[in-house]
Every structure is written in C-alpha cells, then in structure tokens.
Design a protein around this motif. Structure first.
Motif, PDB file in Angstrom:
ATOM      1  N   LYS A  97       0.905  -1.234   0.317  1.00 61.82           N
ATOM      2  CA  LYS A  97       0.207  -0.249  -0.128  1.00 61.82           C
ATOM      3  C   LYS A  97       0.589   1.059  -0.242  1.00 61.82           C
ATOM      4  O   LYS A  97       0.612   2.176  -0.390  1.00 61.82           O
ATOM      5  N   ASP A  98       2.375   1.047   1.052  1.00 56.26           N
ATOM      6  CA  ASP A  98       2.721   2.282   0.089  1.00 56.26           C
ATOM      7  C   ASP A  98       4.770   2.146  -0.010  1.00 56.26           C
ATOM      8  O   ASP A  98       4.742   1.097  -0.201  1.00 56.26           O
ATOM      9  N   LEU A  99       4.633   3.367  -0.074  1.00 56.82           N
ATOM     10  CA  LEU A  99       6.004   4.003  -1.051  1.00 56.82           C
ATOM     11  C   LEU A  99       7.037   4.427  -0.247  1.00 56.82           C
ATOM     12  O   LEU A  99       6.438   6.193   0.522  1.00 56.82           O
ATOM     13  N   THR A 100       7.899   4.318   0.592  1.00 53.70           N
ATOM     14  CA  THR A 100       8.752   5.011   1.392  1.00 53.70           C
ATOM     15  C   THR A 100      10.230   5.529   0.544  1.00 53.70           C
ATOM     16  O   THR A 100      11.098   4.608   0.872  1.00 53.70           O
ATOM     17  N   VAL A 101      10.431   6.571   0.592  1.00 51.69           N
ATOM     18  CA  VAL A 101      11.475   6.948  -0.118  1.00 51.69           C
ATOM     19  C   VAL A 101      12.739   7.711   0.534  1.00 51.69           C
ATOM     20  O   VAL A 101      12.020   9.004   1.251  1.00 51.69           O
ATOM     21  N   ALA A 102      13.540   7.398   0.942  1.00 53.87           N
ATOM     22  CA  ALA A 102      14.623   8.244   1.465  1.00 53.87           C
ATOM     23  C   ALA A 102      16.213   8.463   1.093  1.00 53.87           C
ATOM     24  O   ALA A 102      16.370   7.487   0.078  1.00 53.87           O
ATOM     25  N   ASN A 103      16.828   9.581   0.646  1.00 52.37           N
ATOM     26  CA  ASN A 103      17.455  10.283  -0.113  1.00 52.37           C
ATOM     27  C   ASN A 103      18.057  11.137   0.247  1.00 52.37           C
ATOM     28  O   ASN A 103      18.223  11.435   1.542  1.00 52.37           O
ATOM     29  N   VAL A 104      19.435  10.685   0.496  1.00 56.73           N
ATOM     30  CA  VAL A 104      20.725  11.485   0.912  1.00 56.73           C
ATOM     31  C   VAL A 104      21.414  11.963   0.017  1.00 56.73           C
ATOM     32  O   VAL A 104      22.036  11.169  -1.012  1.00 56.73           O
ATOM     33  N   GLY A 105      21.674  13.024  -0.629  1.00 54.24           N
ATOM     34  CA  GLY A 105      22.537  13.624  -2.075  1.00 54.24           C
ATOM     35  C   GLY A 105      21.231  14.206  -3.519  1.00 54.24           C
ATOM     36  O   GLY A 105      20.554  14.705  -2.751  1.00 54.24           O
ATOM     37  N   ASP A 106      22.140  13.607  -4.520  1.00 48.64           N
ATOM     38  CA  ASP A 106      21.905  14.317  -5.486  1.00 48.64           C
ATOM     39  C   ASP A 106      21.349  13.173  -6.461  1.00 48.64           C
ATOM     40  O   ASP A 106      21.092  13.482  -8.084  1.00 48.64           O
ATOM     41  N   SER A 107      21.135  11.861  -6.118  1.00 45.77           N
ATOM     42  CA  SER A 107      20.644  10.648  -6.641  1.00 45.77           C
ATOM     43  C   SER A 107      19.223  11.265  -6.632  1.00 45.77           C
ATOM     44  O   SER A 107      18.528  11.910  -5.802  1.00 45.77           O
ATOM     45  N   ARG A 108      18.339  10.998  -7.510  1.00 44.20           N
ATOM     46  CA  ARG A 108      16.865  11.679  -7.372  1.00 44.20           C
ATOM     47  C   ARG A 108      15.632  10.291  -8.021  1.00 44.20           C
ATOM     48  O   ARG A 108      16.070   9.225  -9.155  1.00 44.20           O
ATOM     49  N   GLY A 109      14.720  10.255  -7.979  1.00 45.41           N
ATOM     50  CA  GLY A 109      13.670   9.218  -7.708  1.00 45.41           C
ATOM     51  C   GLY A 109      12.203  10.067  -8.073  1.00 45.41           C
ATOM     52  O   GLY A 109      12.079  11.277  -8.000  1.00 45.41           O
ATOM     53  N   VAL A 110      11.332   9.919  -9.120  1.00 45.86           N
ATOM     54  CA  VAL A 110      10.444   9.881  -9.268  1.00 45.86           C
ATOM     55  C   VAL A 110       9.482   9.251  -9.888  1.00 45.86           C
ATOM     56  O   VAL A 110       9.603   8.011 -10.885  1.00 45.86           O
ATOM     57  N   LEU A 111       8.110   9.340 -10.132  1.00 40.43           N
ATOM     58  CA  LEU A 111       6.848   8.343 -10.271  1.00 40.43           C
ATOM     59  C   LEU A 111       6.132   8.859 -10.968  1.00 40.43           C
ATOM     60  O   LEU A 111       5.494  10.360 -11.172  1.00 40.43           O
ATOM     61  N   CYS A 112       5.720   8.095 -11.321  1.00 34.24           N
ATOM     62  CA  CYS A 112       4.321   8.530 -12.578  1.00 34.24           C
ATOM     63  C   CYS A 112       2.480   8.005 -12.054  1.00 34.24           C
ATOM     64  O   CYS A 112       2.737   6.600 -12.052  1.00 34.24           O
ATOM     65  N   ASP A 113       2.133   8.880 -11.326  1.00 33.29           N
ATOM     66  CA  ASP A 113       0.676   8.679 -11.185  1.00 33.29           C
ATOM     67  C   ASP A 113      -0.548   7.909 -12.437  1.00 33.29           C
ATOM     68  O   ASP A 113       0.412   7.814 -13.674  1.00 33.29           O
ATOM     69  N   LYS A 114      -1.744   7.965 -12.210  1.00 30.25           N
ATOM     70  CA  LYS A 114      -2.308   7.392 -13.090  1.00 30.25           C
ATOM     71  C   LYS A 114      -3.225   8.228 -14.120  1.00 30.25           C
ATOM     72  O   LYS A 114      -3.293   8.037 -15.331  1.00 30.25           O
ATOM     73  N   ASP A 115      -2.782   8.918 -13.895  1.00 29.44           N
ATOM     74  CA  ASP A 115      -2.825  10.229 -15.183  1.00 29.44           C
ATOM     75  C   ASP A 115      -1.471  11.090 -15.723  1.00 29.44           C
ATOM     76  O   ASP A 115      -1.101  11.868 -16.804  1.00 29.44           O
ATOM     77  N   GLY A 116      -0.432  10.702 -15.187  1.00 29.93           N
ATOM     78  CA  GLY A 116       0.817   9.778 -16.528  1.00 29.93           C
ATOM     79  C   GLY A 116       1.548  11.036 -16.289  1.00 29.93           C
ATOM     80  O   GLY A 116       2.189  11.789 -16.504  1.00 29.93           O
ATOM     81  N   ASN A 117       0.944  11.816 -15.372  1.00 28.57           N
ATOM     82  CA  ASN A 117       2.373  13.417 -14.690  1.00 28.57           C
ATOM     83  C   ASN A 117       3.387  12.761 -13.353  1.00 28.57           C
ATOM     84  O   ASN A 117       2.950  11.471 -12.860  1.00 28.57           O
ATOM     85  N   ALA A 118       4.080  13.718 -13.475  1.00 29.00           N
ATOM     86  CA  ALA A 118       6.041  13.303 -12.500  1.00 29.00           C
ATOM     87  C   ALA A 118       5.258  13.891 -11.677  1.00 29.00           C
ATOM     88  O   ALA A 118       5.174  14.872 -11.360  1.00 29.00           O
ATOM     89  N   ILE A 119       5.530  12.018 -10.669  1.00 31.58           N
ATOM     90  CA  ILE A 119       5.407  12.934  -8.801  1.00 31.58           C
ATOM     91  C   ILE A 119       7.219  12.904  -7.792  1.00 31.58           C
ATOM     92  O   ILE A 119       7.753  11.753  -7.961  1.00 31.58           O
ATOM     93  N   PRO A 120       7.747  13.730  -7.873  1.00 32.95           N
ATOM     94  CA  PRO A 120       8.541  14.047  -6.887  1.00 32.95           C
ATOM     95  C   PRO A 120       8.505  12.823  -6.060  1.00 32.95           C
ATOM     96  O   PRO A 120       8.331  13.295  -4.666  1.00 32.95           O
ATOM     97  N   LEU A 121       9.777  12.093  -5.952  1.00 34.57           N
ATOM     98  CA  LEU A 121       9.642  10.859  -4.297  1.00 34.57           C
ATOM     99  C   LEU A 121      11.198  11.496  -3.973  1.00 34.57           C
ATOM    100  O   LEU A 121      10.996  11.234  -2.791  1.00 34.57           O
ATOM    101  N   SER A 122      11.710  12.431  -4.295  1.00 33.16           N
ATOM    102  CA  SER A 122      12.665  13.543  -3.520  1.00 33.16           C
ATOM    103  C   SER A 122      12.842  13.869  -4.419  1.00 33.16           C
ATOM    104  O   SER A 122      13.187  14.950  -4.967  1.00 33.16           O
ATOM    105  N   HIS A 123      13.565  14.878  -3.100  1.00 30.19           N
ATOM    106  CA  HIS A 123      14.760  16.799  -3.712  1.00 30.19           C
ATOM    107  C   HIS A 123      16.212  16.652  -3.423  1.00 30.19           C
ATOM    108  O   HIS A 123      16.904  15.952  -2.609  1.00 30.19           O
ATOM    109  N   ASP A 124      16.390  16.807  -4.766  1.00 24.63           N
ATOM    110  CA  ASP A 124      18.444  17.146  -4.658  1.00 24.63           C
ATOM    111  C   ASP A 124      18.814  17.887  -2.947  1.00 24.63           C
ATOM    112  O   ASP A 124      18.098  18.828  -3.508  1.00 24.63           O
TER     113      ASP A 124
END
Length: 372
Positions: free
Chosen positions: A215-242
């Motif tokens: 049911k959940d997605l949990t994302v931890a970030n340290v640094g400038d690698s990056r994650g992004v998700l495509c939702d049901k409407d095709g929108n880009a949802i940031p999973l992390s911030h550099d």
C-alpha cells in the motif's frame, strides 16, 4: 644558316617560356593528363577509383545502419564504445547502467525482493560514489572499491534484516519504515567515518533507497540521486529532492556551521563537494558542513495508482527533467528494459559526462506490467 637556326631556337624558347611555363598552362596540362589517365584506366587510377568507391559504400552503409536504428538515432553504434555497462531485469524492475565518459565507474545499484513470502518490502537502491575508485584504502579497510560499493553491500542487507524483524511484530512495534530507514542510513555513515577518519579520506556517496509494500512507497534520499513517479494520470511526482549547496535551506545550514559555498564549475561546499548531504566524505563531515541526514517521504499507492517509478543517479538528471524522463519512459515500457536502457543511451547521446544508472520499477496496477 647557323645564325638563322639560333634565331629560331631563341624564338621557340621564348614561346615555351611565355606559353608552356605559365601557371595556367601547367594547370591545364595537369588536368588533361588526369583526364587522359582516368579515361584510359591506368592501373594506378583504377586502384584509386576502387578505393574511393569502397569508401563511399562504407560511409553509405554506416549511414543506413544509423538510420535503421530505432528511436535512438543510431546510439547502438555508440554503445560498443562504452567501457563498462551493467544491466538487470527481474519481474517488475529493470536497471541499465553505463560508465559513460568517466574514467571510472562509481555508480552502484541494488534490488532485494521477496515476492514469494513477503517477509519484507521490496528494497531498491541507487548509490552514486565520488572520489573513491582509485583509493586503495577502500579495498584494504572497507574491502570495497568505492564508498558506493561499501554502502551497496551493507545497507540493503541491514535494512532487510530489520524490516523482517519489524514485520514479525508490526502491531506492537514503536518503529516504522521511516525510522528504520533513518536509523540504518545514519548507522552506515557512522561506520564508514569511524573506519576512515584516521586516513583523512574524502570519498563518499549518495544514497537513494525506496521501500515498496502493498500500500505504501517510502523513499529516503541523501545527496543528488533522484526518484520520480508516474501516477495514474501520467503526472511526474517527485519522490525526492536533491541536496544541493545553493538551496536556501542547505546554504543557511552550511553558513551556521561556519562553512561556505563557492562556484567551481558548480556550487560546492567548501569549494569541494557538489552536494550538501552524503554518506562518507570525511573531513567535510568533521566540519559539520556536510551531513548524512536523509529526507524521507511516504506515498499512498491507492491514492496515486502509479504506473512506474524511476530511480537514477544524477547522470540522468543532467540530461532530463522529471517530466521529460516520465514521458520518455511511458512511451517505452514495452521495451525489454522498460525504457531504462533507451533513456540511459539517450542521456549519453545528449552529452552527459557522468556515470549514468537508471532503474525503472513498474507497479502492479499498470496494465503493461507483470504481476509483482
């Protein structure tokens, strides 16, 4: 009689000098000889003509080969020149990674899943190292070539063990995915610093970790690698911030610690590091201007109904925005690597000078994905 002969010879000499030895006449003579040689096909000319025709055929063949390659415009030709490539494919996740134009490969990735027993959430990790590939201390002290290799070999397994313990007594535990992630990330950083403080080693790595449950997605970030998700409407949802030194929050923190940032190709902490948070990086950690604290975000999968997510080192994000990457992958999910290979090669084609690693994870509700 002799005098007449000398006069005639003198006249002929003058005519030769005037007409035959002029530059225009010599040029025309050379052209005439070349044409005569060509039309009469001397052996030398035949060889030259044949070589030229072969060269033209070779060039035409290369052009045709490039034009026949699919969307990448001939990037398969470049792929043979990559010094190192890695690829991974299993069920709903695919990874493609290249050394690219760098002298050394310091990107690492990891995938730990338990699709059968579900004893822990799936673990996906991207680690982008810096300053450690040639350092023999990593091999002697940490038994790894780079900081990224060290974190990759230890952090996911440590998380797996703690997550399994957590799942056994989830109802009574005071922990959560977020606290487990934070504790283990900070723990691995302390472990690295304790071993490398004596050597005054400066190597470090980013850390991008995603935990995927039902049911959940949990994302931890340290640094400038990056994650992004495509939702049901095709929108880009940031999973992390550099974590970049020029960001207001980071800049203020660095200043409070007595540090500074300066521009040296990019904004850098103490003029050295192009990110403001990382794992490793002694002595900047000793000055407290670089910290290991992760940002951790949790996403409701039922609400977002995502199609896929992208986790990548900054080599990708030097060439693509979040929105561009989502659009690019969305059109290529049917490819063997879910578009990961294509976007890596396209990043290289756009001139990215860095190592490039891209992981694409498809979600169960995607109509194009296999059962997770």
């Amino acid at each position: 009689m002799i005098e007449d002969t000398m006069t005639l010879l003198s006249l002929l000499g003058r005519i030769m000098r005037y007409f035959l030895l002029r530059p225009e006449t010599l040029f025309l003579l050379c052209i005439s000889l070349a044409l005569w040689s060509y039309f009469f096909h001397t052996d030398e000319v035949k060889t030259i003509v044949k070589s030229s025709r072969d060269a033209v055929k070779m060039v035409k063949g290369k052009v045709a080969e490039i034009m026949q390659n699919d969307r990448l415009g001939g990037l398969d030709v470049l792929e043979a020149e990559f010094s190192k490539t890695w690829e991974f494919k299993s069920h709903n996740v695919a990874v493609y990674s290249i050394q690219g134009r760098r002298d050394h490969m310091e990107d690492r990735f990891e995938v730990l899943t338990d699709l059968a027993n579900k004893t822990h959430p799936s673990i996906f990790g991207i680690f982008d190292g810096h300053g450690g590939e040639q350092n023999t201390l990593w091999q002697t002290i940490l038994e790894a070539k780079t900081a990224a290799e060290y974190v990759k070999s230890r952090l996911p397994e440590a998380l797996k063990q703690h997550l399994q313990d957590y799942e056994k007594d989830k109802e009574n535990s005071v922990l959560s995915y977020q606290t487990i992630l934070e504790q283990q990330i900070l723990s691995i950083d302390r472990e690295m610093l304790e071993k490398l403080t004596v050597s005054y080693d400066e190597a470090g790595t980013t850390c991008l970790i995603a935990l995927l449950s039902d049911k959940d997605l949990t994302v931890a970030n340290v640094g400038d690698s990056r994650g992004v998700l495509c939702d049901k409407d095709g929108n880009a949802i940031p999973l992390s911030h550099d974590h970049k030194p020029y960001q207001l929050k980071e800049r203020k923190r660095i200043k409070r610690a007595g540090g500074f940032i300066s521009f040296n190709g990019s904004w850098r902490v103490q003029g050295i590091l192009a990110m403001s948070r990382s794992l490793g990086d002694y002595p900047l950690k000793n000055l407290n201007v670089v910290i290991p604290d992760p940002d951790i975000l949790t996403f409701d999968l039922d609400k977002l109904q995502p199609e896929f997510m992208i986790l990548a080192s900054d080599g990708l994000w030097d060439a693509f925005s979040n929105e561009e990457a989502v659009r690019f992958i969305k059109e290529r999910l049917d490819e063997p690597h879910f578009g990961a290979k294509s976007i890596v090669l396209q990043s290289f084609y756009r001139g990215c000078p860095d190592n490039i690693t891209v992981m694409v994870v498809k979600f169960r509700n995607s109509s194009k994905t296999e059962e997770q």
